[in-house]
Design a protein around this motif. Structure first.
Motif: not given
Length: 431
Positions: A171-198
């Motif tokens: 979700d966090h990565k989709l928000q950063l990429e501006g994907a439709t339906h994934y508006l920017k919301a929330g803070a992801f201090p742990v799951s953001s570490w996993l983003s490079p692996l996705l």
């Protein structure tokens, strides 16, 4: 709309099935004898808040106690998000509470740290059970099913927390990429570490986020419906069980009303006791002879083994295990409930809690020291069940150890447990 309809049907089915199975457990508990625990309500609320909510008795052993608090608090608090998931699932929205702005970001961030704490704690518990092999988890009553039951729950919690974090990461990565339906919301201090692996493609991220979303919510529903078959039903019953705790001193035995009536009738010929249609039984032979609170204790047992680990009889190698007493009581009343479902309430299977489940050697090994009741994290009282089984053996069957029969005879003849005449009681003072 198809997804929303499927979600609605799954939700209704999960809640309906849980209600069906939970009502069976409530029915089984109500098979016990009546007991009034409606007094001292303020003390009862305080006990429940301290023991069940505050988990004060868990931290007597700090390491497992703190880890358990993390798992408990994390799992419960994280599942507050289930409310948002349910609304999103029913109405086709996405992160409906994102209008809370900064506070929403704080909540999601807190949930993620708690999810990580739950993940680590469950991993430590699995290591303690299966690699370190803590002794109390490998006692004779801990057969393959009780051990597997604990492992299933721990694995399930790890999978649910993993799905939660992966869902947020995608979700966090989709928000950063501006994907439709994934508006920017929330803070992801742990799951953001996993983003490079996705994966980097939007379609793959959407698929991953949806799979994890469905796995998380369906997994919670599956977990909910597993509880009635598992020792983990204590997640629910710990609160009423501690509320209805015995508030009198733990060493104080309850009077038997049937015996009290007999004594009153001997002292006062005009006394007329209130009689019931059922024949009077002294003590308990089967699970239905116990009180509803005894049966609630049995269903609340966490099988943690703290009671058995402090039992002096068990420590010295005797057969008694307070944990087994509770497990056997639960198994027996569950069997009785199944017989009622299959054959009707008047069916008798020829079995009983005493002898078929709990051996006489077990009940007579107890020293009535109350160590087990003091150690239990949810105020279960195995001693009360043991005493009731003993009462039946002595008062209904006249079966007791020879040393006890000798003591009973001395009390009857001499007014004391010893074989000396009452006139000789003070002879020791002349020595």
């Amino acid at each position: 709309m198809i997804g929303q309809i499927i979600f609605l049907l799954v939700t209704i089915a999960a809640i309906g099935l849980f209600t069906y199975n939970a009502r069976k457990i409530v029915r089984n508990i109500k098979l016990g004898k009546p007991l009034d625990r409606s007094d001292r309500r303020a003390d009862r609320w305080a006990t429940m808040a301290r023991v069940a909510l505050g988990q004060s008795k868990m931290v007597v052993r700090p390491v497992p106690g703190i880890l358990h608090i993390l798992v408990y608090a994390g799992f419960v608090i994280i599942n507050i998000e289930v409310l948002e998931i349910a609304i999103d699932g029913l109405f086709g929205t996405h992160r409906i509470f994102s209008f809370l702005g900064g506070f929403y970001g704080f909540l999601i961030g807190a949930f993620e740290w708690l999810a990580l704490a739950v993940w680590i704690s469950c991993a430590v518990f699995l290591i303690r059970r299966n690699i370190v092999k803590v002794k109390r988890f490998w006692a004779r009553e801990m057969t393959s099913w009780p051990r597997s039951d604990a492992n299933y729950i721990l694995f399930a919690e790890i999978l649910l927390m993993s799905a939660f974090l992966l869902m947020n990461s995608a979700d966090h990565k989709l928000q950063l990429e501006g994907a439709t339906h994934y508006l920017k919301a929330g803070a992801f201090p742990v799951s953001s570490w996993l983003s490079p692996l996705l994966p980097s493609s939007e379609s793959s991220l959407v698929l991953l986020e949806r799979i994890c979303w469905w796995f998380h919510i369906v997994g919670i529903f599956a977990f909910l419906n597993y509880l009635p078959y598992s020792k983990h039903f204590h997640i629910i019953l710990a609160f009423p069980n501690t509320y209805f705790s015995k508030l009198n001193p733990k060493g104080e035995f309850d009077d038997m009303q049937s015996v009290t009536n007999e004594v009153k009738a001997m002292l006062d010929p005009s006394f007329t006791p209130v009689t019931s249609a059922e024949p009077v039984r002294f003590g308990a032979k089967d699970a239905t002879d116990l009180t509803w609170k005894n049966l609630m204790d049995a269903y609340t047992c966490t099988e943690c083994g703290r009671c058995t680990s402090v039992c002096p009889a068990n420590i010295t190698g005797k057969l008694l295990s307070p944990r087994k007493i509770m497990m056997d009581t639960r198994d027996r009343i569950t069997e009785i409930g199944k017989n009622i479902d299959k054959h009707g309430k008047d069916h008798r299977d020829g079995k009983a809690l005493l002898d078929d489940y709990i051996l006489r050697e077990e009940i007579w090994a107890c020293t009535t020291c109350n160590a087990c009741t003091d150690a239990c994290p949810v105020n279960i009282d195995p001693l009360n069940i043991i005493v009731e089984l003993r009462r039946y053996a002595v008062m209904e069957e006249s079966q007791a150890a020879a040393s006890l029969n000798s003591m009973f005879g001395n009390i009857e003849n001499n007014g004391a447990p010893w074989k000396y005449s009452p006139a000789d009681r003070l002879n020791w003072a002349n020595q």
